[in-house]
Design a protein around this motif. Structure first.
Motif, PDB file in Angstrom:
ATOM      1  N   VAL A 247       0.176  -1.229  -0.282  1.00 49.49           N
ATOM      2  CA  VAL A 247      -0.529   0.191  -0.190  1.00 49.49           C
ATOM      3  C   VAL A 247       0.979   1.118  -0.147  1.00 49.49           C
ATOM      4  CG1 VAL A 247      -2.002   1.419   1.195  1.00 49.49           C
ATOM      5  CG2 VAL A 247      -1.922  -1.104   1.260  1.00 49.49           C
ATOM      6  N   SER A 248       0.773   1.885  -1.145  1.00 49.93           N
ATOM      7  CA  SER A 248       1.877   3.057  -0.789  1.00 49.93           C
ATOM      8  C   SER A 248       1.243   4.230   0.089  1.00 49.93           C
ATOM      9  CB  SER A 248       1.421   4.041  -1.923  1.00 49.93           C
ATOM     10  OG  SER A 248       0.317   4.589  -2.556  1.00 49.93           O
ATOM     11  N   MET A 249       2.397   5.000   0.392  1.00 52.07           N
ATOM     12  CA  MET A 249       2.473   5.668   1.691  1.00 52.07           C
ATOM     13  C   MET A 249       1.121   6.692   1.184  1.00 52.07           C
ATOM     14  SD  MET A 249       3.379   4.643   4.223  1.00 52.07           S
ATOM     15  CE  MET A 249       3.387   2.724   3.303  1.00 52.07           C
ATOM     16  N   ASP A 250       0.831   7.408  -0.259  1.00 52.28           N
ATOM     17  CA  ASP A 250       0.123   8.337  -0.179  1.00 52.28           C
ATOM     18  C   ASP A 250      -1.628   7.689  -0.158  1.00 52.28           C
ATOM     19  OD1 ASP A 250       1.871  10.560  -1.047  1.00 52.28           O
ATOM     20  OD2 ASP A 250       2.322   9.897  -3.250  1.00 52.28           O
ATOM     21  N   GLU A 251      -2.210   6.632  -1.010  1.00 54.59           N
ATOM     22  CA  GLU A 251      -3.169   5.926  -0.750  1.00 54.59           C
ATOM     23  C   GLU A 251      -3.461   5.474   0.749  1.00 54.59           C
ATOM     24  OE1 GLU A 251      -5.609   1.415  -1.909  1.00 54.59           O
ATOM     25  OE2 GLU A 251      -2.817   2.027  -2.655  1.00 54.59           O
ATOM     26  N   LEU A 252      -2.399   4.893   1.785  1.00 52.87           N
ATOM     27  CA  LEU A 252      -2.154   5.354   3.414  1.00 52.87           C
ATOM     28  C   LEU A 252      -2.520   6.409   3.463  1.00 52.87           C
ATOM     29  CD1 LEU A 252      -2.587   2.841   4.839  1.00 52.87           C
ATOM     30  CD2 LEU A 252      -0.372   3.568   5.723  1.00 52.87           C
ATOM     31  N   ALA A 253      -2.568   7.103   3.247  1.00 51.78           N
ATOM     32  CA  ALA A 253      -2.345   8.209   4.034  1.00 51.78           C
ATOM     33  C   ALA A 253      -4.255   8.353   3.749  1.00 51.78           C
ATOM     34  CB  ALA A 253      -1.493   9.706   3.664  1.00 51.78           C
ATOM     35  N   GLU A 254      -4.374   9.080   1.731  1.00 51.51           N
ATOM     36  CA  GLU A 254      -5.870   9.243   1.909  1.00 51.51           C
ATOM     37  C   GLU A 254      -6.488   8.291   2.609  1.00 51.51           C
ATOM     38  OE1 GLU A 254      -8.548   9.422  -2.467  1.00 51.51           O
ATOM     39  OE2 GLU A 254      -6.333   8.696  -2.174  1.00 51.51           O
ATOM     40  N   ARG A 255      -6.638   7.248   2.839  1.00 52.13           N
ATOM     41  CA  ARG A 255      -7.824   6.346   3.232  1.00 52.13           C
ATOM     42  C   ARG A 255      -7.529   6.497   5.362  1.00 52.13           C
ATOM     43  NH1 ARG A 255      -8.004   0.401   0.736  1.00 52.13           N
ATOM     44  NH2 ARG A 255      -9.634  -0.134   2.302  1.00 52.13           N
ATOM     45  N   SER A 256      -6.725   7.293   5.467  1.00 45.43           N
ATOM     46  CA  SER A 256      -6.556   7.590   7.118  1.00 45.43           C
ATOM     47  C   SER A 256      -6.983   8.491   6.686  1.00 45.43           C
ATOM     48  CB  SER A 256      -4.854   6.978   7.283  1.00 45.43           C
ATOM     49  OG  SER A 256      -4.213   6.145   7.306  1.00 45.43           O
ATOM     50  N   GLY A 257      -7.081   9.754   6.235  1.00 40.14           N
ATOM     51  CA  GLY A 257      -8.088  10.601   6.199  1.00 40.14           C
ATOM     52  C   GLY A 257      -7.017  11.923   6.526  1.00 40.14           C
ATOM     53  N   CYS A 258      -5.659  12.059   6.069  1.00 35.43           N
ATOM     54  CA  CYS A 258      -4.902  12.819   6.165  1.00 35.43           C
ATOM     55  C   CYS A 258      -3.334  12.773   5.430  1.00 35.43           C
ATOM     56  CB  CYS A 258      -4.243  12.384   7.632  1.00 35.43           C
ATOM     57  SG  CYS A 258      -2.847  11.293   7.204  1.00 35.43           S
ATOM     58  N   GLU A 269       5.291   9.900  16.064  1.00 36.80           N
ATOM     59  CA  GLU A 269       4.455  10.417  17.493  1.00 36.80           C
ATOM     60  C   GLU A 269       3.929   9.277  18.344  1.00 36.80           C
ATOM     61  OE1 GLU A 269       1.990  13.531  17.069  1.00 36.80           O
ATOM     62  OE2 GLU A 269       3.410  15.268  16.429  1.00 36.80           O
ATOM     63  N   SER A 270       3.200   8.816  17.600  1.00 34.81           N
ATOM     64  CA  SER A 270       2.265   7.739  18.246  1.00 34.81           C
ATOM     65  C   SER A 270       3.387   5.642  18.622  1.00 34.81           C
ATOM     66  CB  SER A 270       1.096   7.019  18.270  1.00 34.81           C
ATOM     67  OG  SER A 270       0.478   7.920  18.199  1.00 34.81           O
ATOM     68  N   LEU A 271       4.200   5.667  18.173  1.00 33.96           N
ATOM     69  CA  LEU A 271       5.092   4.366  17.863  1.00 33.96           C
ATOM     70  C   LEU A 271       6.270   4.430  17.677  1.00 33.96           C
ATOM     71  CD1 LEU A 271       2.248   1.951  15.765  1.00 33.96           C
ATOM     72  CD2 LEU A 271       2.629   2.035  18.044  1.00 33.96           C
ATOM     73  N   GLY A 272       6.782   5.653  17.108  1.00 33.48           N
ATOM     74  CA  GLY A 272       7.932   6.082  17.012  1.00 33.48           C
ATOM     75  C   GLY A 272       9.197   6.094  15.879  1.00 33.48           C
ATOM     76  N   VAL A 273       7.994   4.853  14.510  1.00 31.85           N
ATOM     77  CA  VAL A 273       8.258   4.272  13.746  1.00 31.85           C
ATOM     78  C   VAL A 273       7.618   5.798  12.502  1.00 31.85           C
ATOM     79  CG1 VAL A 273       9.433   2.191  15.105  1.00 31.85           C
ATOM     80  CG2 VAL A 273       6.826   2.577  13.561  1.00 31.85           C
ATOM     81  N   SER A 274       8.239   4.711  11.382  1.00 33.57           N
ATOM     82  CA  SER A 274       7.756   5.730  10.210  1.00 33.57           C
ATOM     83  C   SER A 274       6.682   4.397  10.083  1.00 33.57           C
ATOM     84  CB  SER A 274       8.982   5.419   9.289  1.00 33.57           C
ATOM     85  OG  SER A 274       8.976   4.696   8.432  1.00 33.57           O
ATOM     86  N   PRO A 275       5.440   5.037   9.139  1.00 33.71           N
ATOM     87  CA  PRO A 275       4.717   4.023   8.322  1.00 33.71           C
ATOM     88  C   PRO A 275       5.590   2.631   7.572  1.00 33.71           C
ATOM     89  CG  PRO A 275       4.466   6.201   8.094  1.00 33.71           C
ATOM     90  CD  PRO A 275       5.093   6.026   8.974  1.00 33.71           C
ATOM     91  N   GLN A 276       6.138   3.469   6.423  1.00 27.75           N
ATOM     92  CA  GLN A 276       6.962   2.681   5.492  1.00 27.75           C
ATOM     93  C   GLN A 276       8.060   1.472   6.553  1.00 27.75           C
ATOM     94  OE1 GLN A 276       7.176   5.912   6.243  1.00 27.75           O
ATOM     95  NE2 GLN A 276       7.854   6.585   3.220  1.00 27.75           N
ATOM     96  N   ARG A 280       6.378  -2.595   6.716  1.00 24.41           N
ATOM     97  CA  ARG A 280       7.089  -4.082   6.343  1.00 24.41           C
ATOM     98  C   ARG A 280       7.095  -4.927   7.031  1.00 24.41           C
ATOM     99  NH1 ARG A 280      12.531  -3.673   7.554  1.00 24.41           N
ATOM    100  NH2 ARG A 280      14.005  -4.878   5.874  1.00 24.41           N
ATOM    101  N   GLU A 281       7.153  -4.698   8.437  1.00 26.95           N
ATOM    102  CA  GLU A 281       7.783  -5.243   9.326  1.00 26.95           C
ATOM    103  C   GLU A 281       6.293  -5.785   9.819  1.00 26.95           C
ATOM    104  OE1 GLU A 281       9.644  -4.386  13.200  1.00 26.95           O
ATOM    105  OE2 GLU A 281      11.452  -3.431  12.452  1.00 26.95           O
TER     106      GLU A 281
END
Length: 353
Positions: A247-258, A269-276, A280-281
């Protein structure tokens, strides 16, 4: 038909292109039942008046008495088991597993009779246990929820269980993991008998974007850590529903509403890691689960986790877990405890962009 046979016939005034009989077992799970029957209801009547025009359905129990679901809601009216030959499908829905006694003899006899009549049997949630107990899944793959997988293997060690798909359509044997996947299976059958338009109509009214195919991966409880940020929770839900896709980060952001930038900030801020890195993990954790609980080859597991080739999957896997997929498959490393525990990323750990 003689009363001594325990067979009754439903009202012949209603008929349709698709006919389904529901075998409701005590303490069945309500959600998969409701999702399946509502798909039929919404596809059955163009005017949305819940008339059984294109589809018809009947609820049955061993004695014709109302059946109480696991949440306490009772389904009524039910009729005694009727001639299975009148149905296009016989859907068995169960739920809470109580003791080792299994399904009653009358139900087993009815399922055997249906199979002998050539009626396709559908096992939903732990309804597949009834088909297994009746000896009707010999040599057949059966789909089961990851949640009930251990119970199934303990009770039926020879079963060809598949805990990483939503449902399996094997012609005259169909099995479904349960939950909302029941709607996906119902939509698939409606599409087969009535056409895609009616299947999509049902799902849209139920506020389901699209039907998932049977080989779509089950969402596993990979992330049980409490996440307060609503945007992050929404993004995690999307990722868990697409474990086999990138899932591309652009699509993930759009589906997450931001925006993408805001999504990255929320994750850090929430998990200390990037969404990418999180995505992956998450996919690699899914691969770890499949290595331990399925017979898929390492190559196939890598593909199901969204990796283009086995070498890339193996390198990424070792970088994350410290051992290779081959070592897991050969049982050279002890990872069972890690699989049982919730999957929690090491929050706060340094993460390169």
């Amino acid at each position: 038909m003689p009363a001594s046979t325990g067979i009754s016939t439903p009202d012949s005034a209603t008929s349709g292109t698709l006919s389904v009989g529901f075998v409701l077992l005590p303490r069945f799970t309500l959600l998969p039942f409701a999702a399946f029957v509502d798909c039929l209801r919404l596809a059955g009547d163009e005017g949305d008046m819940s008339r059984q025009l294109r589809c018809r359905w009947h609820f049955m129990s061993a004695d014709g008495a109302p059946v109480t679901s696991s949440c306490g809601a009772a389904i009524s009216p039910c009729m005694p088991y009727s001639d299975p030959a009148q149905f296009d499908y016989l859907v068995v829905i169960a739920g809470v597993l109580e003791g080792e006694g299994g399904v009653d003899r009358q139900t087993i006899d009815y399922l055997e009779r249906a199979a002998a009549s050539g009626v396709p049997l559908v096992g939903i949630c732990t309804g597949v246990f009834a088909l297994l107990q009746a000896g009707l899944m010999n040599g057949r793959r059966c789909c089961v929820s990851w949640y009930h997988h251990d119970d199934l293997k303990r009770r039926f060690p020879e079963a060809l269980s598949v805990p990483d798909q939503l449902y399996i359509d094997d012609g005259d044997r169909l099995t479904c993991a349960g939950g909302i996947a029941s709607a996906d299976l119902a939509a698939w059958l409606i599409e087969r008998h009535l056409g895609r338009t009616w299947a999509r109509k049902s799902l849209y009214i139920m506020l389901i974007d699209e039907a998932r195919r049977g080989n779509a991966p089950q969402p596993h409880p990979m992330v049980l850590q409490k996440v307060d940020n609503r945007t992050v929770r929404r993004a995690i839900s999307v990722l868990e529903q697409h474990l086999g896709d990138i899932v591309s980060m652009d699509e993930l952001a759009e589906r997450s509403g931001c925006s993408r930038r805001a999504l990255e900030r929320h994750f850090r801020e929430s998990l200390g890691v990037s969404p990418q890195k999180f995505a992956r993990e998450l996919r690699l954790r899914y691969g770890l689960w499949m290595l331990n609980f399925t017979a898929h080859s390492i190559t196939e597991i890598g593909e199901r986790c969204g990796f283009a080739d086995t070498a890339h999957f193996s390198r990424s896997f070792k970088d994350t877990f410290g051992f290779t997929p081959s070592e897991v498959r050969r049982k050279e490393v002890g990872v069972q405890e890690a699989l049982i525990d919730p999957f929690i990323l090491q929050v706060g750990k340094a993460d390169s962009p």
